[in-house]
Design an enzyme around this catalytic site. Sequence first.
Site, mmCIF file in Angstrom:
data_model
loop_
_atom_site.group_PDB
_atom_site.id
_atom_site.type_symbol
_atom_site.label_atom_id
_atom_site.label_comp_id
_atom_site.label_asym_id
_atom_site.label_seq_id
_atom_site.Cartn_x
_atom_site.Cartn_y
_atom_site.Cartn_z
ATOM 1 N N GLU A 78 0.825 -1.211 0.000
ATOM 2 C CA GLU A 78 0.000 0.000 0.000
ATOM 3 C C GLU A 78 0.860 1.262 0.000
ATOM 4 O O GLU A 78 0.511 2.252 -0.631
ATOM 5 C CB GLU A 78 -0.956 0.006 1.202
ATOM 6 C CG GLU A 78 -2.087 -1.019 1.089
ATOM 7 C CD GLU A 78 -2.987 -0.797 -0.133
ATOM 8 O OE1 GLU A 78 -3.132 0.352 -0.570
ATOM 9 O OE2 GLU A 78 -3.521 -1.788 -0.655
ATOM 10 N N CYS A 128 -19.722 -1.174 -15.746
ATOM 11 C CA CYS A 128 -19.661 -0.877 -14.310
ATOM 12 C C CYS A 128 -20.840 -1.492 -13.562
ATOM 13 O O CYS A 128 -21.991 -1.323 -13.958
ATOM 14 C CB CYS A 128 -19.654 0.633 -14.089
ATOM 15 S SG CYS A 128 -19.560 1.071 -12.339
HETATM 16 N N1 ADE Z 1 -3.594 1.139 -5.235
HETATM 17 C C1 ADE Z 1 -3.527 1.265 -3.907
HETATM 18 N N2 ADE Z 1 -3.770 0.096 -3.288
HETATM 19 C C2 ADE Z 1 -3.985 -0.816 -4.261
HETATM 20 C C3 ADE Z 1 -4.263 -2.195 -4.269
HETATM 21 N N3 ADE Z 1 -4.375 -2.882 -3.136
HETATM 22 N N4 ADE Z 1 -4.411 -2.782 -5.458
HETATM 23 C C4 ADE Z 1 -4.308 -2.083 -6.595
HETATM 24 N N5 ADE Z 1 -4.054 -0.785 -6.655
HETATM 25 C C5 ADE Z 1 -3.878 -0.151 -5.503
#
Ligand code: ADE
Length: 352
Positions: free
Chosen positions: A39, A204
């Site tokens: 993250e 969507c």
């Molecule tokens: N951007 C931030 N966290 C993410 C995640 N877990 N998967 C894909 N894109 C992200």
Amino acid sequence: MTIRPSSFQKLILNWFDKHGRKHFPWQHNKTPYRVWISEIMLQQTQVNTVIPYYQTFMQHFPDLKSLANAPLDQVLHLWAGLGYYTRARNLHRAAKMVMEQFNGQFPDNLAAIQTLPGIGPSTAGAIFSIALNQPAAILDGNVKRVLARFQGIAQSIKDKNTVDELWKWAKHYIPSKRCADYTQAMMDIGATVCTRSNPQCNLCPLNKHCIAYHQNMTHLIPVKQATKTLPVRTATFLILQHKGQVLLHKRPPMGIWGGLWSFPEIAGEPVNENIRTYCKQQLKLDVHPFNLLPSFRHTFSHYHLDIHPAIIPVKRLPIRIMEDELQIWYNPDEPKSLGLPKPIQVIMRELK
Ligand code: ADE
């Protein structure tokens, strides 16, 4: 157009089962540590850029303890090229804090996760929900866009009132089960369907209830900020060469490229006299006239930097070569494990 949270969750989770992304490296062997690192890397960086960095990082630091015990220089080296280096410094600091204050266990409650450096409310929510499958809202850029369109919020998403309202909706819809899949799905929909331009509304799961879609306003929401023009600075990078080696300086810990290695630099465009004087007085080096490599622009979050790389042959080194923890003669053909910012890596490749 209102929709119950349970119906919203069902739409999101059914979509995730069919179309969600499930094969990122951090989605396997899930631990709070692995999710946390992913993250942080993903905060300001595209998934495809992150993946190889993530894998290398995990090879070197497979767990929190190995990260906490590593020298900061090694962490910065593995981060070199990803940008926003404060993230790496915060990771390292946070790992040490977890060792000292949480007995080496990544905290398992939302409030404690947020006390760690570099982890704001959204990142804490992402770690808590993805790693521990617990209910927590997230509100990163992608999710802001999805919710602003869905709720038809046509105000700047930079305003505090708007952000507060978006948080309210983010919390309103979170499920009590399948929290990890739900969070991942919201991010995936934002990244792959509800994209900034040309959203794929026909694909969507939320289209039936989406206000922006029904009012033909997806191109107007989120409300675009007036793009602020960044100031431009100019620097001459001094590529001092001697017998195939180049001089690198370690940048001060705070500020741009803090703790990374870069060429000595002077403000402004290259001027022979300025360069000679600087080399003589600051670096104690006698130099020949310079040759320029093509100049290029590197953009930081707050300004553009127009970089003029000047190759400057050094006549001779002083009898005692100054080489300490802040200065090094570096051979581009035999790179050591130093943290080099992206533009420096690019110049090094050209020097080879
Ligand atoms: N951007 C931030 N966290 C993410 C995640 N877990 N998967 C894909 N894109 C992200």
